[in-house]
Design an enzyme around this catalytic site. Structure first.
Site, PDB file in Angstrom:
ATOM      1  CG  ASP A 170      15.335  -9.534  -5.990  1.00  0.00           C
ATOM      2  OD1 ASP A 170      14.948  -9.887  -4.869  1.00  0.00           O
ATOM      3  OD2 ASP A 170      14.555  -9.141  -6.882  1.00  0.00           O
TER       4      ASP A 170
HETATM    5  C1  LIG Z   1       0.332 -14.919  -1.985  1.00  0.00           C
HETATM    6  C2  LIG Z   1      -0.120 -13.897  -2.942  1.00  0.00           C
HETATM    7  C3  LIG Z   1      -0.457 -14.347  -4.293  1.00  0.00           C
HETATM    8  C4  LIG Z   1      -0.296 -12.615  -2.611  1.00  0.00           C
HETATM    9  C5  LIG Z   1       0.378 -11.873  -1.527  1.00  0.00           C
HETATM   10  C6  LIG Z   1       1.311 -10.831  -2.047  1.00  0.00           C
HETATM   11  C7  LIG Z   1       2.734 -11.293  -2.230  1.00  0.00           C
HETATM   12  C8  LIG Z   1       2.823 -12.594  -2.986  1.00  0.00           C
HETATM   13  C9  LIG Z   1       3.598 -10.262  -2.944  1.00  0.00           C
HETATM   14  C10 LIG Z   1       3.489  -8.871  -2.326  1.00  0.00           C
HETATM   15  C11 LIG Z   1       4.922  -8.270  -2.284  1.00  0.00           C
HETATM   16  C12 LIG Z   1       5.748  -9.172  -3.176  1.00  0.00           C
HETATM   17  C13 LIG Z   1       5.531  -8.698  -4.616  1.00  0.00           C
HETATM   18  C14 LIG Z   1       7.288  -9.196  -2.887  1.00  0.00           C
HETATM   19  C15 LIG Z   1       7.833  -7.838  -3.076  1.00  0.00           C
HETATM   20  C16 LIG Z   1       9.248  -7.743  -3.448  1.00  0.00           C
HETATM   21  C17 LIG Z   1       9.569  -8.584  -4.649  1.00  0.00           C
HETATM   22  C18 LIG Z   1      10.962  -8.239  -5.221  1.00  0.00           C
HETATM   23  C19 LIG Z   1      10.910  -6.821  -5.785  1.00  0.00           C
HETATM   24  C20 LIG Z   1      12.053  -8.292  -4.184  1.00  0.00           C
HETATM   25  C21 LIG Z   1      11.236  -9.208  -6.349  1.00  0.00           C
HETATM   26  O1  LIG Z   1      12.364  -8.797  -7.062  1.00  0.00           O
HETATM   27  C22 LIG Z   1      11.260 -10.619  -5.846  1.00  0.00           C
HETATM   28  C23 LIG Z   1       9.886 -10.986  -5.321  1.00  0.00           C
HETATM   29  C24 LIG Z   1       9.356 -10.028  -4.259  1.00  0.00           C
HETATM   30  C25 LIG Z   1       9.386 -10.504  -3.025  1.00  0.00           C
HETATM   31  C26 LIG Z   1       8.096 -10.297  -3.602  1.00  0.00           C
HETATM   32  C27 LIG Z   1       7.275 -11.541  -3.864  1.00  0.00           C
HETATM   33  C28 LIG Z   1       5.736 -11.467  -3.906  1.00  0.00           C
HETATM   34  C29 LIG Z   1       5.129 -10.520  -2.919  1.00  0.00           C
HETATM   35  C30 LIG Z   1       5.472 -10.959  -1.544  1.00  0.00           C
END
Ligand SMILES: CC(C)=CCC[C@@H](C)[C@H]1CC[C@@]2(C)[C@@H]3CC[C@H]4C(C)(C)[C@@H](O)CC[C@@]45C[C@@]35CC[C@]12C
Length: 704
Positions: free
Chosen positions: A435
């Site tokens: 995305d």
């Molecule tokens: C491994 C764990 C459980 C913890 C570490 C934290 C990360 C998993 C997450 C912190 C930032 C995230 C949420 C990241 C941020 C952007 C989103 C998004 C808004 C682009 C979304 O639409 C798609 C998923 C995201 C990449 C995210 C995945 C999870 C994190 C890396």
């Protein structure tokens, strides 16, 4: 003139807070980010303190203000904190490796922990708004102590009381057990095994690590290395003191192997399955007899993968958790080598200063993500041509952030294509996300409406579309970074206790809708592109997927924002962009759902409990401007026939805008894995403005 010791330095999206002994003049960006003046009272050039009375005035003021807090390199910086389990890993790693953080940083970290301590019970939770638990409290307590706070200091004392009143630290969840074991204040016997030999499994097995969600994979990779090596801190005097302070029984008398599945009820969100417990017991037996030869092979193999991840991301790493564990692995393998110092330098990218002190962010920032949304909101106002410098700089940021190449030997290291993708933060980080690529494409194309922009070429945009096409899952939807590579039942092995859905990358409404929108936009600009048939087909499959996951009540659940207003915004925008008729039952039902959740004050507001419980929970206090922005954007995108609820929402937004054009920071608005919340501080400036702009275009059609 406002003075500050701290100032934000940026370079191609890299954000570093720099301290100078002597106070310097604060920039508009510093004042905005550090809240150096009372919120709503600052007047960067062109801003004033006459409160907006009409939607048009509100738009102009919001645009004017937000354009003035753009960083020099063209992005919008913001606070990406929220989770409380990140900073302790950083401080513990520094302590074990002997890497000293600057005193000014340590002071700000202590301030953060104290500001965020629950004043009633003395604990901390999983994130800044969560109830206190053992994971949060034990780790922050240890952090304070490692940073020199004495055990009898009042905040430390209160935290210890919370721990002791709740059975001590033995029942900390597994990630906490891991950090405490490396610090030598929890026995490795108290952990379920983290078997490193797993990494040698062939990819065609459904449980192979290459099939896991990349975040899960990249966290358990270095964790299994440290577990295999049992990398442990020296038994210093402070470690000895912590052993006494964290528990209610004598450290040496604790039956450690009994603690493996002991998780305090305050912390438990995702209990182990019976299957996982059986596997853990079997692995426990294997640990006692494992082959030394195989283990060495696995250690070498995992370190090679760790090195690859470090090099591909310029030592930023995919996220805050593997960042610091990888750093510990490098130290274990090479001591304080040049690579170790490359790691240490990139700690700065994760440390964020705000009015509450210094925290570790959930990523190295949300630069690209926020900038892409800002561009789209600005363009929709119709007045972006009055801000050419701002728009040119934003375009430059978009331009330099597109990932230029695929990673080398992608298959060996389980990486997906990245050429043409956009990341969430910076090009140095470089992990492609579906995305983010979609929002990158949408904003690159939207900028083409401005005559003074030197646009990103359609060839490069098509590279982004290629990534999106390759990322579509068999179910027709899109996951976050990669395709869904494993079966749903892998989730039965989720060992984390505090997160849902970490094992594989699932198809999400947000990612799917964004990809559909990007391709719909691309086909308008390149209607005769050679892959147009493929694109049309992909959009159709995407629409089917989105419809298939719509809930009975018309909503979609959000996975990355709070919550149903977020998911439903994507659901509606995705369908509308694909050309779904506005009177389709899916769209009508979704709008009905949103209208049914409008509050008496005219806005919408959800609690983070919506995500935790997976049911709509109204915010306990008032409507939230960001939820309101999403709900209004959705209704207007669907051309909802009744103007009244929309007008009430718009009035609510205008009433909340500060006189200078800024908006107040309200409750936390982002989430991951259903249970952990994360801040998106730029959303308050983006989504109300975007909704106001759409309202003006739809109903008032006034030139600003
Ligand atoms: C491994 C764990 C459980 C913890 C570490 C934290 C990360 C998993 C997450 C912190 C930032 C995230 C949420 C990241 C941020 C952007 C989103 C998004 C808004 C682009 C979304 O639409 C798609 C998923 C995201 C990449 C995210 C995945 C999870 C994190 C890396």
């Amino acid at each position: 003139m406002t003075q500050t010791h701290w100032s934000l330095k940026v370079d191609r999206g890299r954000q570093v807070w720099e301290y100078s002994e002597e106070k310097k003049e604060a920039t508009d960006v510093d004042i905005h980010l550090l809240l150096l003046k009372e919120p709503g009272t600052t007047t960067p050039q062109g801003c004033d303190l006459n409160k907006a009375q009409t939607p048009q005035e509100a738009i102009l003021k919001a645009f004017q203000y937000f354009s003035k807090v753009q960083t020099e390199d063209g992005h919008w910086a913001g606070d990406y904190g929220g989770p409380m389990f990140l900073l302790p890993g950083l401080v513990i790693t520094c302590y074990i490796t002997g890497f000293k953080l600057p005193e000014s940083t340590e002071k700000e970290i202590i301030r953060y922990l104290i500001t965020r301590q629950n004043p009633t019970d003395g604990g901390w939770g999983l994130h800044i708004e969560a109830h206190s638990d053992i994971f949060g409290t034990a780790l922050q307590y240890v952090t304070l102590r490692l940073l020199g706070v004495p055990a009898d200091q009042p905040n430390a004392k209160k935290a210890r009381e919370f721990l002791h009143a709740n059975g001590g630290t033995v029942g900390i969840p597994s990630w906490g057990k891991f950090w405490l074991a490396t610090l030598n204040v929890y026995d490795w016997e108290g952990l379920n095994p983290i078997p490193i030999e797993f990494w040698l499994l062939p990819y065609n097995l459904p449980i192979a690590p290459g099939r896991w969600w990349c975040h899960c994979r990249m966290v358990y990779l270095p964790m299994s290395y440290i577990y295999a090596r049992k990398t442990t801190c020296k038994l210093t005097d402070l470690v000895k003191e912590l052993r006494k302070e964290l528990y209610i029984t004598d450290y040496d008398k604790i039956n450690w192997s009994e603690q493996r599945n002991n998780i305090n009820k305050l912390d438990m969100y995702n209990p182990h399955t019976t299957l996982l417990n059986i596997i853990n017991s079997t692995l426990g037996a294997y640990e006692k007899v494992h082959s030394g030869w195989l283990r060495k092979k696995a250690i070498d193999y995992t370190f090679e993968h760790i090195r690859y991840e470090d090099e591909q991301t310029k030592y930023i790493d995919i996220g805050p958790v593997n960042k610091v564990i990888n750093m510990l692995c490098v130290w274990d393998r090479e001591g304080c080598s040049p690579n170790f110092y490359k790691h240490a330098d990139r700690l700065k990218d994760y440390l964020w200063l705000s009015n509450d002190g210094m925290k570790m962010q959930g990523y190295n920032g949300s630069q690209l993500w926020d900038t892409a949304f800002t561009i789209q909101a600005f363009i929709e106002t119709g007045i972006a041509n009055q801000f050419p410098e701002c728009m040119k700089k934003a375009n430059e940021y978009l331009d330099i952030s597109q990932v230029p190449n695929d990673s080398p030997n992608m298959d060996v290291y389980h990486r997906h294509f990245s050429k043409g993708a956009w990341p969430f933060s910076t090009v140095d980080h470089g992990w492609p996300i579906s995305d983010c690529t979609a929002e990158g494409i949408k904003s690159a194309l939207a900028l083409r409406s401005l005559s003074f922009i030197d646009p990103i070429s359609l060839e490069r945009v098509a590279d982004g579309v290629n990534v999106i096409l390759t990322l579509q899952n068999k179910d027709g939807g899109w996951a976050s970074y990669e395709n869904k590579r494993g079966p749903n039942w892998l989730e039965k092995f989720n060992p984390s206790e505090v997160f849902h859905n970490i094992m594989i990358d699932y198809s999400y409404v947000e990612c799917s809708a964004a990809c559909i929108q990007a391709m719909s936009s691309f086909r308008k600009y390149a209607p005769s592109h050679p892959r147009i048939k493929e694109i049309n087909h992909s959009i159709q499959r995407g629409v089917k997927f989105i419809k298939s996951i719509q809930r009975q009540d018309g909503s979609w659940i959000g996975s990355w924002g709070i919550c149903f207003t977020y998911g439903t915004w994507f659901g509606i925008e995705g369908l509308v962009a694909a050309g779904e008729p506005l009177n389709s039952p899916n769209i009508i039902k979704a709008c009905k759902f949103l209208v049914s959740k409008q509050r008496a004050d005219g806005g919408w507001g959800e609690s983070f409990k919506s995500n935790v419980t997976k049911n709509y929970v109204q915010h306990p206090e008032t409507s939230q401007i960001v939820n309101t922005g999403w709900a209004l954007l959705s209704l207007m995108s669907a051309k909802y026939p009744d103007r009244e609820p929309i007008e009430r929402g718009i009035k609510f937004l205008i009433s909340r805008q500060y006189a200078n054009g800024d908006f107040p920071q309200e409750s936390i608005i982002g989430v991951f894995n259903f249970n952990c919340m994360i801040s998106y501080s730029n959303y308050k400036n983006i989504f109300p403005l975007w909704a106001l702009a759409r309202y003006n275009n739809l109903y008032l059609k006034n030139k600003l």
